[in-house]
Design a protein around this motif. Structure first.
Motif, short mmCIF file in Angstrom:
data_model
loop_
_atom_site.label_atom_id
_atom_site.label_comp_id
_atom_site.label_asym_id
_atom_site.label_seq_id
_atom_site.Cartn_x
_atom_site.Cartn_y
_atom_site.Cartn_z
N GLY A 113 -1.51 4.99 6.00
CA GLY A 113 -1.88 4.58 4.65
C GLY A 113 -3.36 4.39 4.53
N ASP A 114 -3.83 4.42 3.30
CA ASP A 114 -5.26 4.22 3.05
C ASP A 114 -5.68 2.83 3.53
OD1 ASP A 114 -5.41 6.64 1.79
OD2 ASP A 114 -4.97 5.82 -0.19
N PRO A 115 -6.95 2.71 3.94
CA PRO A 115 -7.44 1.39 4.32
C PRO A 115 -7.30 0.42 3.14
CG PRO A 115 -9.03 3.08 4.91
CD PRO A 115 -7.97 3.74 4.10
N GLY A 116 -6.88 -0.78 3.41
CA GLY A 116 -6.80 -1.81 2.38
C GLY A 116 -5.53 -1.79 1.56
N ILE A 117 -4.60 -0.91 1.90
CA ILE A 117 -3.40 -0.80 1.09
C ILE A 117 -2.41 -1.93 1.41
CG2 ILE A 117 -1.96 0.69 2.57
CD1 ILE A 117 -2.69 1.37 -1.09
N GLY A 118 -2.51 -2.46 2.62
CA GLY A 118 -1.62 -3.58 2.97
C GLY A 118 -0.79 -3.38 4.23
N LYS A 119 -1.24 -2.48 5.10
CA LYS A 119 -0.48 -2.22 6.34
C LYS A 119 -0.42 -3.46 7.23
CE LYS A 119 -3.23 1.19 7.43
NZ LYS A 119 -4.07 1.13 6.23
N SER A 120 -1.59 -4.09 7.42
CA SER A 120 -1.62 -5.28 8.28
C SER A 120 -0.76 -6.38 7.68
CB SER A 120 -3.05 -5.79 8.44
OG SER A 120 -3.89 -4.75 8.84
N THR A 121 -0.82 -6.50 6.37
CA THR A 121 -0.03 -7.53 5.69
C THR A 121 1.46 -7.29 5.91
OG1 THR A 121 -1.76 -7.60 4.02
CG2 THR A 121 0.31 -8.67 3.47
N GLN A 178 -1.88 -17.35 8.22
CA GLN A 178 -1.79 -18.62 7.48
C GLN A 178 -1.49 -18.37 6.02
OE1 GLN A 178 -5.35 -20.94 8.02
NE2 GLN A 178 -4.74 -21.50 10.11
N ARG A 179 -2.22 -17.41 5.47
CA ARG A 179 -2.04 -17.08 4.06
C ARG A 179 -0.62 -16.61 3.77
NH1 ARG A 179 -6.17 -12.82 1.28
NH2 ARG A 179 -5.23 -12.75 -0.78
N LEU A 180 -0.04 -15.93 4.76
CA LEU A 180 1.31 -15.38 4.58
C LEU A 180 2.39 -16.37 4.98
CD1 LEU A 180 0.65 -11.83 6.04
CD2 LEU A 180 0.79 -12.46 3.64
N GLY A 181 1.98 -17.55 5.41
CA GLY A 181 2.95 -18.54 5.86
C GLY A 181 3.65 -18.10 7.13
N ILE A 218 0.76 -1.85 17.24
CA ILE A 218 -0.58 -1.45 17.68
C ILE A 218 -1.39 -1.10 16.44
CG2 ILE A 218 -1.94 0.17 19.03
CD1 ILE A 218 -0.15 -1.30 20.86
N GLU A 219 -2.45 -1.83 16.23
CA GLU A 219 -3.27 -1.62 15.06
C GLU A 219 -4.71 -1.37 15.50
OE1 GLU A 219 -2.87 -4.31 11.81
OE2 GLU A 219 -4.03 -2.78 10.77
N SER A 220 -5.25 -0.24 15.37
CA SER A 220 -4.63 0.96 14.87
C SER A 220 -4.80 2.07 15.89
CB SER A 220 -5.31 1.38 13.57
OG SER A 220 -6.62 1.82 13.88
N GLY A 277 -1.83 3.80 11.46
CA GLY A 277 -2.85 4.83 11.35
C GLY A 277 -3.47 4.84 9.98
N HIS A 278 -4.79 4.86 9.93
CA HIS A 278 -5.43 5.01 8.63
C HIS A 278 -5.46 6.47 8.31
CE1 HIS A 278 -6.74 0.92 8.47
NE2 HIS A 278 -7.18 1.03 9.70
N VAL A 279 -4.90 6.84 7.19
CA VAL A 279 -4.93 8.24 6.83
C VAL A 279 -4.78 8.35 5.33
CG1 VAL A 279 -2.46 8.51 7.17
CG2 VAL A 279 -3.92 10.50 7.33
N MET A 294 2.05 -6.59 -4.25
CA MET A 294 1.08 -7.39 -3.50
C MET A 294 0.75 -8.63 -4.31
SD MET A 294 -0.72 -7.66 -0.74
CE MET A 294 -1.38 -6.28 0.20
N SER A 295 0.98 -9.78 -3.73
CA SER A 295 0.66 -11.02 -4.42
C SER A 295 -0.41 -11.75 -3.61
CB SER A 295 1.90 -11.89 -4.55
OG SER A 295 2.22 -12.44 -3.30
N ASP A 296 -0.81 -12.93 -4.07
CA ASP A 296 -1.83 -13.66 -3.30
C ASP A 296 -1.24 -14.25 -2.03
OD1 ASP A 296 -0.26 -15.34 -4.73
OD2 ASP A 296 -1.86 -16.74 -5.27
P1 TYD Z 1 -4.46 -5.31 4.57
O1 TYD Z 1 -3.07 -5.63 4.99
O2 TYD Z 1 -5.57 -5.88 5.39
O3 TYD Z 1 -4.64 -3.73 4.44
P2 TYD Z 1 -4.72 -2.61 5.60
O4 TYD Z 1 -4.27 -3.21 6.87
O5 TYD Z 1 -3.82 -1.50 5.11
O6 TYD Z 1 -6.13 -2.15 5.64
O7 TYD Z 1 -4.55 -5.82 3.06
C1 TYD Z 1 -5.54 -5.38 2.24
C2 TYD Z 1 -5.64 -6.01 0.90
O8 TYD Z 1 -4.57 -6.82 0.52
C3 TYD Z 1 -6.87 -6.88 0.85
O9 TYD Z 1 -7.72 -6.30 -0.10
C4 TYD Z 1 -6.43 -8.21 0.45
C5 TYD Z 1 -5.05 -8.01 -0.11
N1 TYD Z 1 -4.15 -9.13 0.18
C6 TYD Z 1 -3.56 -9.79 -0.87
O10 TYD Z 1 -3.76 -9.49 -2.05
N2 TYD Z 1 -2.68 -10.81 -0.60
C7 TYD Z 1 -2.41 -11.21 0.67
O11 TYD Z 1 -1.62 -12.15 0.87
C8 TYD Z 1 -3.06 -10.52 1.75
C9 TYD Z 1 -2.81 -10.92 3.17
C10 TYD Z 1 -3.91 -9.48 1.46
#
Ligand code: TYD
Ligand code: MG
Length: 467
Positions: A99-107, A140-143, A175-177, A218-220, A271-273
């Motif tokens: 997925g694109d960077p910042g899309i939420g993979k780590s989340t 922490q943010r994700l509880g 494994i990231e990434s 993978g970032h792609v 995606m929420s806060d």
């Molecule tokens: P992230 O999972 O770091 O993306 P990736 O691993 O794919 O690069 O998340 C990226 C975006 O998500 C970042 O801009 C912040 C947003 N975000 C939220 O809106 N809410 C959340 O609870 C979290 C953890 C991230």
């Protein structure tokens, strides 16, 4: 140290083809500027034993019939994720999440890791991208901070494997990434095809040997612009893509490859806060911001795998001041739009030659089904003629080059979903569906010219009302 006869190769970072000389264009895949010099010493098959001849070992041959065991699964409890993996992570398999960077993979993976840890599975999260503090902050943010997920910040493959070997076998390793992995066995930079391939190979072998499920991130981009994961796709057992449109909160997790399940499933998240929230009824989400009064909007009753998805298709047809009018599509296939426009011109007498055509699928959603043809055609005509379509109507059906409407699969399910969401009418092909019945008021059409005629009649009526 100077190495005698050290040979270098040029490896295409797009397709992985090895060239002996540098060139501007890879003749295997046709991409430009993708050849990168990498040391041959780190190529595949190097490592201990290379060059020494070894007598082969005979393996037992077996037959196609015999006992089959279901793949042992680990359920995360996040329904949208489990659906896409085909019923949970498979032990002893490797999954690539792109997925694109910042899309939420780590989340997503942090949430999955936490969910599994809560069910007392052993989860190891190795990140080569972020520092431990950053990952803790996200948790922490994700509880998820109170869960027993084990964390490491490491990028060296050998060190990761050694770390994993020190304790009991984990159920899941993340494994990231894949782009940050590097092995001692090659001296190319991390992110090059050689390193990515070596790292992936090592982790896949680890999965098969220990029975742990391995997830590689993978970032792609969708067109595979970033080096690496394209070559990894062939090696892993499953590939998921996490996608979404900038500015929208929806995220769609899509199966691209799955050796243990269906490949046309999607999972929908928002995606929420406080992380990703599951969306169990995507239709409601995609139809949420509908503008019912405007011409050019048609609701398509689509399917994603086993799941019906209703989504609004928006068309804008406007007089063009350009010599070559614009054709812009978001969320659908460009060629398919050209085809529909050609059929409308050739068989229905509708001219778009002096008009710009914009087509958008609402909510950042992407349609790949030809079943959307009829909805697209209706939206186009509606916009061109300035006639609003009934807001309680859904459309589906494939358009052939002759202008005939062709049946599509899962008609009953599409109609049921529409009914569930309060729609009252449906327009669909006659062919194949002459016997189908439903609670909705069904209009079955033979061909696209019939549709145009209906809209023209509706248009005349709307004009009369306005006058
Ligand atoms: P992230 O999972 O770091 O993306 P990736 O691993 O794919 O690069 O998340 C990226 C975006 O998500 C970042 O801009 C912040 C947003 N975000 C939220 O809106 N809410 C959340 O609870 C979290 C953890 C991230
Ligand atoms: Mg990340």
């Amino acid at each position: 140290m100077f190495m005698a006869r050290a040979k270098t190769h040029y490896i295409c970072q797009n397709c992985g083809t090895i060239h002996t000389r540098w060139a501007g264009k890879c003749d295997a895949c046709g991409e430009w500027n993708t050849l990168v010099e990498e040391g041959a010493s780190g190529g595949i098959g190097s490592g201990p034993g290379m060059g020494k001849s070894r007598k082969g070992r005979a393996v037992a041959l077996t037959s196609l019939s015999g006992d089959i065991e279901d793949a042992p699964r680990i359920l995360s409890g996040i329904a949208e994720l489990d659906r896409v993996t085909g019923g949970g992570f498979v032990r002893g398999s490797a999954l690539l999440v792109g997925g694109d960077p910042g899309i939420g993979k780590s989340t997503l993976l942090t949430q999955a890791a936490a969910a599994l840890a809560r069910k007392s599975h052993r989860v190891v999260y190795v990140s080569g991208e972020e520092a431990v503090a950053q990952i803790r902050l996200r948790a922490q943010r994700l509880g998820a901070a109170d869960t027993a997920v084990q964390l490491a910040a490491e990028t060296n493959v050998e060190d990761i494997l050694a770390t994993l070997a020190t304790s009991a076998r984990p159920d899941l390793v993340i494994i990231e990434s894949i782009q940050t992995l590097w092995s001692d066995m090659a001296d190319s930079a991390p992110g090059t095809v050689t390193q990515v391939r070596l790292g992936a190979q090592a982790m896949i072998r680890y999965a098969k040997q220990t029975g742990a499920a391995v997830v590689l991130v993978g970032h792609v981009t969708k067109d595979g612009q970033i080096a690496g994961p394209r070559v990894v796709e062939h090696m892993v057992d499953g590939v998921l893509y996490f996608e979404g449109e900038g500015g929208h909160h929806y995220r769609i997790l899509r199966t691209v490859k799955n050796r243990f399940g269906a490949t046309d499933e999607i999972g929908v998240f928002e995606m929420s806060d406080r992380g990703l929230r599951e969306v169990s009824n995507p239709s409601e989400l995609f139809l949420g911001e509908r503008s019912e009064k405007a011409p050019g909007a048609a609701v398509f009753a689509g399917m994603e795998g086993t799941r019906p998805v209703l989504v609004e298709i928006q068309a804008l047809v406007a007089p063009s001041s350009l010599g070559t009018p614009r054709r812009a599509v978001v969320g659908w296939d460009n060629n398919r739009l050209s085809m529909i426009l050609a059929v409308l011109e050739a068989h229905c007498g509708v001219r778009f030659g002096n008009h710009d055509v914009y087509l958008n699928v609402a909510g950042g959603y992407r349609i790949s089904e030809p079943a959307a043809d009829l909805a697209v055609a209706s939206a186009l005509i509606s916009s061109l003629a300035g006639v609003t379509l009934p807001p309680t109507c859904v459309y589906f059906g494939e358009v052939s080059l002759s202008g005939a409407l062709r049946p599509v699969a899962h008609a009953t399910q599409r109609l049921k979903e529409a009914e569930k969401l309060g729609f009252q009418q449906a327009v669909l092909p006659l062919a194949g569906f002459d016997r189908i019945k439903g609670a909705l008021d069904l209009t079955k059409l033979d061909n696209l010219p019939d549709m145009v005629a209906r809209l023209a009649a509706a248009g005349a009526q709307q004009k009369k009302l306005r006058a």
